[in-house]
Enzyme design. Structure first.
Site, short mmCIF file in Angstrom:
data_model
loop_
_atom_site.label_atom_id
_atom_site.label_comp_id
_atom_site.label_asym_id
_atom_site.label_seq_id
_atom_site.Cartn_x
_atom_site.Cartn_y
_atom_site.Cartn_z
N CYS A 1 0.83 -1.21 0.00
CA CYS A 1 0.00 0.00 0.00
C CYS A 1 0.87 1.26 0.00
O CYS A 1 1.55 1.55 0.98
CB CYS A 1 -0.90 -0.05 1.24
SG CYS A 1 -1.69 1.49 1.68
N CYS B 1 0.18 3.86 2.71
CA CYS B 1 0.63 3.32 4.00
C CYS B 1 2.12 3.64 4.19
O CYS B 1 2.55 4.01 5.29
CB CYS B 1 0.44 1.81 4.07
SG CYS B 1 -1.28 1.27 3.95
#
Length: 108
Positions: free
Chosen positions: A31, A34
């Site tokens: 991600c 993230c």
């Protein structure tokens, strides 16, 4: 270490029984947002050390834990006082929004 890896096995000791509020980062290695959030969390974890703990849950490795937080999108931050959710954020909103969450959790 400024952040703690949270698993189903250590959730109770690290989060539910924590002496300070815990902000849990639900993330995955693939991600992009993230990854952008990680240095901000590490910086704030250091700044708020002793007031707020930061735990990281890899949703790929801890699917049951991710389900318990009803994760639909990551990154997702959840502030907990014991097992009570006090705040949450979905998506990457920048340092300002994350700082506000830390301040609220720390009671500042």
């Amino acid at each position: 270490m400024t952040t703690v890896n949270i698993t189903a096995e250590n959730f109770e000791s690290e989060v539910a029984n924590s002496d300070v509020p815990v902000i849990v980062d639900l993330w995955a290695p693939w991600c992009g947002p993230c990854k952008s959030l990680t240095p901000i969390l590490e910086k704030l974890a250091e700044e708020f050390e002793g007031k707020v703990k930061v735990g990281k849950v890899n949703v790929d490795e801890q699917p049951e834990l991710a389900r318990s937080f009803k994760v639909q999108s990551i990154p997702m931050l959840v502030a907990l006082d014991g097992v009570d959710v006090t705040d949450h954020q979905i998506g990457f909103r920048g340092e300002g929004a994350v700082r506000q969450m830390f301040e609220k959790a720390a009671g500042e």
